[in-house]
Design an enzyme around this catalytic site. Structure first.
Site, PDB file in Angstrom:
ATOM      1  N   SER A 201     -13.725  32.420 -15.258  1.00  0.00           N
ATOM      2  CA  SER A 201     -13.815  32.579 -13.803  1.00  0.00           C
ATOM      3  C   SER A 201     -14.174  33.984 -13.352  1.00  0.00           C
ATOM      4  O   SER A 201     -14.734  34.153 -12.282  1.00  0.00           O
ATOM      5  CB  SER A 201     -12.499  32.141 -13.169  1.00  0.00           C
ATOM      6  OG  SER A 201     -11.404  32.773 -13.794  1.00  0.00           O
ATOM      7  N   HIS A 229     -14.276  25.623 -13.347  1.00  0.00           N
ATOM      8  CA  HIS A 229     -15.483  26.180 -12.718  1.00  0.00           C
ATOM      9  C   HIS A 229     -16.755  25.538 -13.256  1.00  0.00           C
ATOM     10  O   HIS A 229     -17.851  25.866 -12.801  1.00  0.00           O
ATOM     11  CB  HIS A 229     -15.569  27.692 -12.946  1.00  0.00           C
ATOM     12  CG  HIS A 229     -14.678  28.490 -12.058  1.00  0.00           C
ATOM     13  ND1 HIS A 229     -14.958  28.718 -10.729  1.00  0.00           N
ATOM     14  CD2 HIS A 229     -13.506  29.124 -12.307  1.00  0.00           C
ATOM     15  CE1 HIS A 229     -14.002  29.464 -10.196  1.00  0.00           C
ATOM     16  NE2 HIS A 229     -13.112  29.718 -11.138  1.00  0.00           N
ATOM     17  N   LYS A 261     -12.289  22.566  -6.418  1.00  0.00           N
ATOM     18  CA  LYS A 261     -13.510  23.383  -6.444  1.00  0.00           C
ATOM     19  C   LYS A 261     -14.708  22.486  -6.103  1.00  0.00           C
ATOM     20  O   LYS A 261     -14.815  22.025  -4.983  1.00  0.00           O
ATOM     21  CB  LYS A 261     -13.625  24.085  -7.787  1.00  0.00           C
ATOM     22  CG  LYS A 261     -12.591  25.216  -7.890  1.00  0.00           C
ATOM     23  CD  LYS A 261     -12.596  25.976  -9.186  1.00  0.00           C
ATOM     24  CE  LYS A 261     -11.610  27.140  -9.098  1.00  0.00           C
ATOM     25  NZ  LYS A 261     -10.769  27.300 -10.269  1.00  0.00           N
TER      26      LYS A 261
HETATM   27  C1  LIG Z   1      -9.315  27.597 -10.372  1.00  0.00           C
HETATM   28  C2  LIG Z   1      -8.790  27.366 -11.712  1.00  0.00           C
HETATM   29  C3  LIG Z   1      -7.553  26.759 -11.898  1.00  0.00           C
HETATM   30  C4  LIG Z   1      -6.627  26.453 -10.745  1.00  0.00           C
HETATM   31  O1  LIG Z   1      -6.940  25.240 -10.152  1.00  0.00           O
HETATM   32  P1  LIG Z   1      -5.977  24.691  -8.993  1.00  0.00           P
HETATM   33  O2  LIG Z   1      -6.307  23.249  -8.913  1.00  0.00           O
HETATM   34  O3  LIG Z   1      -6.316  25.449  -7.751  1.00  0.00           O
HETATM   35  O4  LIG Z   1      -4.586  24.939  -9.445  1.00  0.00           O
HETATM   36  C5  LIG Z   1      -7.145  26.467 -13.175  1.00  0.00           C
HETATM   37  N1  LIG Z   1      -7.902  26.782 -14.237  1.00  0.00           N
HETATM   38  C6  LIG Z   1      -9.091  27.395 -14.111  1.00  0.00           C
HETATM   39  C7  LIG Z   1      -9.892  27.717 -15.323  1.00  0.00           C
HETATM   40  C8  LIG Z   1      -9.566  27.710 -12.835  1.00  0.00           C
HETATM   41  O5  LIG Z   1     -10.725  28.330 -12.706  1.00  0.00           O
END
Ligand SMILES: *Cc1c(COP(=O)(O)O)cnc(C)c1O
Length: 412
Positions: A201, A229, A261
């Site tokens: 990320s 992502h 996302k």
């Molecule tokens: C954004 C992200 C998360 C968190 O996701 P949520 O559903 O907001 O808890 C977990 N792992 C990775 C790799 C992320 O990029």
């Protein structure tokens, strides 16, 4: 009896410490300022103090969070089911849309089963503490997401005798060395788990999943990929980083992922993969047994978002075209952008305060890009993290590139 006012109580210790920390952050320009958004998340958004700005810091990669069908699905769900069940899933907390969504996720990824949570953070917190047993080892990339790191920590507390190891970022020789060490370690008597982000990320680079699968096969290890992502972004049909690298869903033992996302942007996460693992999480996962389900409005919106993605893979192509256009623009004006095929374009500026100052200047020019510094990224590698979306049109991308060009001129 009068109370002395000079005594420092244990509670004062906390309040004084908190004041000091916040003051240190403020004095060094590291205080985060939460922006208030007054309308939906889209290519442009309305910020309370700045009006309409082009948004380049959301994970709304496919532009589905304000899609009319995604909205309608949520509205219909609240009409039909209300706000929720007021119960955890195994008591009386499972709506039929949860089952529908979990089938859709499994079908989309091409795996046997899936189970949802209120967040990917929760899914992470469920997977290792539930599936690991003493004698197992979890081997993790050093740049894995915080939820993986914390899940590993939690696992070693809940299940004493679970081992862990960390390999250098995407370094396949080091991963091999850690797998070899695990094989030679007589305390490692159980399963060997290798876990990685699909798309990292903060760097926007991708895991070498093909090499990792081969190494896992050689050592008889399981592969777990958090592709939060990458899902909806990577690969021809947006299935994720594994698709981009020519792997099938079944080549990964377990995925964790987010619905917050590309897949609608509401909230929620999942574990998807082999059915024994998913079923164990249903039976024994602590976030499963002691915490409520995803709200049904969110489940229905997410399900519609995934269906749109399956029916309209051209959205993924548009995202790819936008990313290529933006990256070319950044290079032309002389910014140092980390290379990668993903929608995350980090522009490294070094100092945390500088990244925040640049972000503030961009915002005044109508472009919303976040600056990340320590402790989110290592000291000295602060950056502007630009995130591209299929919601963006050329005019938004040009607006961003023009603003960055102005910033460069101001600095020179
Ligand atoms: C954004 C992200 C998360 C968190 O996701 P949520 O559903 O907001 O808890 C977990 N792992 C990775 C790799 C992320 O990029």
């Amino acid at each position: 009896m009068t109370r002395t006012t000079t005594r420092t109580t244990p509670a004062d210790v906390f309040y004084n410490r908190a004041d000091d920390t916040l003051k240190t952050l403020a004095d060094s320009g590291q205080l985060k300022n939460l922006q208030m958004i007054e309308g939906p998340m889209d290519a442009t958004i309305t910020l309370r103090d700045y009006g309409e700005v082009a948004c380049f810091c959301s994970n709304n990669y496919l532009g589905l969070s304000n899609h009319p069908d995604v909205r309608a699905a949520g509205i219909e769900a609240i009409e039909k089911y209300g706000a929720g069940t007021a119960s955890v899933r195994f008591i009386c907390g499972t709506f039929t849309p949860h089952e529908t969504l979990e089938k859709t996720i499994a079908k989309f990824l091409g795996v046997e089963a899936a189970y949802t949570f209120v967040s990917c953070w929760n899914a992470s917190e469920a997977i290792f503490p539930t599936l690991c047993e003493p004698g197992d080892i979890i081997i993790s990339d050093e740049l894995n997401h915080a939820c993986i790191i914390d899940s590993m920590r939690l696992t070693t507390v809940i299940k004493k005798g679970v081992h862990k190891a960390v390999y250098k970022h995407s370094d396949m020789n080091d991963l091999r060395a850690k797998l070899q060490a695990a094989q030679n370690n007589e305390d490692v008597t159980g399963a060997v788990w290798v876990v990685t982000d699909g798309v990292f990320s903060m760097e926007g680079d991708i895991a070498h999943l093909k090499d990792m699968r081969a190494l896992c096969d050689e050592f008889g290890a399981l592969l777990v990929v958090d592709d939060s992502h990458g899902t909806g972004v990577m690969g021809k049909t947006g299935k994720g980083t594994h698709e981009f690298l020519g792997l099938a869903g079944k080549d990964v033992d377990f995925f964790t992922g987010t619905l917050g996302k590309a897949l609608g942007g509401g909230a929620g996460g999942y574990i998807a993969g082999r059915k024994q693992g998913v079923e164990l999480v249903v039976q024994r996962g602590r976030p499963t047994l002691f915490s409520n389900a995803l709200p049904v409005t969110v489940a229905c919106s997410a399900n519609t978002a995934i269906e749109i993605l399956m029916n309209e893979p051209q959205r993924v192509q548009k995202l790819r075209d936008n990313v290529a256009y933006a990256r070319k623009g950044f290079r032309e004006i002389g910014f140092k952008v980390l290379e990668s095929p993903t929608a995350i374009c980090p522009i490294i500026v070094g100092d945390t305060a500088k990244a925040i100052a640049m972000s503030n200047k961009l915002l005044k020019m109508g472009v919303f890009v976040i600056g990340f510094g320590f402790p989110v990224v290592p000291e000295g590698t602060a950056r502007l993290r630009v995130q591209i979306s299929a919601a963006h049109e050329r005019e938004h991308l040009d607006q961003l590139i023009d603003a960055l060009r102005k910033l460069k001129t101001l600095e020179a």
